[in-house]
Design a protein around this motif. Structure first.
Motif, short mmCIF file in Angstrom:
data_model
loop_
_atom_site.label_atom_id
_atom_site.label_comp_id
_atom_site.label_asym_id
_atom_site.label_seq_id
_atom_site.Cartn_x
_atom_site.Cartn_y
_atom_site.Cartn_z
N ASP A 91 -5.10 18.72 -11.73
CA ASP A 91 -6.17 18.12 -12.56
C ASP A 91 -6.30 16.52 -12.07
O ASP A 91 -5.40 15.85 -12.12
N ARG A 127 -8.68 22.34 -6.78
CA ARG A 127 -9.46 21.71 -7.73
C ARG A 127 -9.08 22.64 -8.95
O ARG A 127 -9.47 22.26 -10.04
N HIS A 128 -8.78 23.69 -8.82
CA HIS A 128 -8.53 24.55 -9.80
C HIS A 128 -7.00 24.63 -10.49
O HIS A 128 -6.74 24.88 -11.51
N LEU A 129 -6.13 23.78 -9.62
CA LEU A 129 -4.80 23.95 -9.73
C LEU A 129 -4.43 22.58 -10.11
O LEU A 129 -3.13 22.48 -10.92
N HIS A 189 -6.27 35.49 1.34
CA HIS A 189 -6.24 34.50 0.48
C HIS A 189 -5.57 33.24 1.40
O HIS A 189 -5.91 31.99 1.27
N ARG A 242 -9.40 22.76 -0.89
CA ARG A 242 -9.81 22.11 -2.17
C ARG A 242 -10.40 23.20 -3.01
O ARG A 242 -10.42 23.12 -4.20
N ARG A 243 -10.94 24.37 -2.19
CA ARG A 243 -11.37 25.68 -3.13
C ARG A 243 -10.30 25.83 -4.11
O ARG A 243 -10.94 26.50 -5.10
N TYR A 244 -9.11 25.76 -3.68
CA TYR A 244 -7.89 26.15 -4.47
C TYR A 244 -7.43 25.01 -5.63
O TYR A 244 -7.11 25.30 -6.51
#
Length: 249
Positions: A249, A245-247, A232, A241-243
């Motif tokens: 808003d 964008r999910h965290l 990780h 950004r891979r993480y």
């Protein structure tokens, strides 16, 4: 788990579950998978050198390291085999369930560094008559950990023995973590046996260390590259950004 001359220098050969231990397997901490496996298998062999305990929050790392330290006779809130302070008892009963199998002539000195309770340990040292350790409260969090490393853990007068570390990286910069990595290697080479609970992929990269990963499966031995914290961290640094964008808003 290991062979060779270093095995004869271990402070602890094996943890075993005391036959008279009042274990309630339906209650915490026996319900934690890693602890349940330890109890079911009757104990755990500890190899020479450095053993890392890794896993998610709640996987039982700190509970296990605390139990190991207490079984060895170290203070639950941290300190050496010469003593430590107590503020509020909160330890699990695991330390009382475990016994220690020592090789003949094994060293007796030990130290337990528990990151969240070191302030109380420094206060204990400060109150001792003629204490040489009154300076620890005047240092930053990381500086005090580095002072403990230099003045107690990796000091010639304490060569060999048993050291338990619970998330020492909590106080450390990246550079200080590398310093600890080098010192752990030196300590192991001098015969100190170390068990360290950590979330740090840097510390866990120590060559030759045994890595035990704790989780819903219990306890399993893994290689560094297989650790989730390594995968990780590597993935996040490669592309945050891979993480994010999910965290966010």
């Amino acid at each position: 788990m290991t062979n060779g001359a270093l095995d004869d220098r271990r402070a602890v050969r094996r943890l075993f579950v005391r036959p008279d231990a009042p274990v309630d397997r339906r209650a915490w901490p026996a319900t934690v998978p890693a602890i349940a496996q330890l109890l079911a298998e009757g104990g755990l062999e500890l190899p020479a050198g450095v053993t890392f305990l890794v896993g998610e929050n709640g996987s039982g790392k700190s509970t296990l390291i605390e139990g190991i330290a207490m079984a060895y006779g170290l203070p639950a809130e941290g300190g050496s085999s010469h003593g430590g302070g107590t503020t509020r008892p909160s330890e699990s009963p695991l330390g009382g369930w475990l016994g220690i199998e020592r090789p003949g002539g094994a060293p007796r000195w030990g130290f337990f560094l528990r990151a969240e309770t070191m302030h109380g340990y420094y206060s204990y040292l400060e109150a001792l008559p003629d204490s040489p350790d009154r300076h620890l409260h005047a240092l930053s969090h990381g500086e005090s950990f580095n002072a403990l490393l230099a003045e107690k853990l990796n000091h010639p007068r304490y060569t060999a023995g048993f050291v338990c570390l619970d998330e020492p990286e909590a106080a450390l910069s990246f550079a200080s973590t590398l310093t600890w990595l080098a010192n752990l290697a030196e300590m192991a080479a001098e015969g100190t046996q170390i068990v360290c609970a950590t979330h740090s992929p840097v510390l866990a990269a120590l060559p030759g260390a045994t890595i035990l990963e704790l989780g819903e499966w219990g306890v399993r031995r893994v290689d560094w590259a297989e650790l989730e914290i390594v995968q990780h961290t590597r993935s996040f640094l490669d592309d945050p950004r891979r993480y994010l964008r999910h965290l966010i808003d």
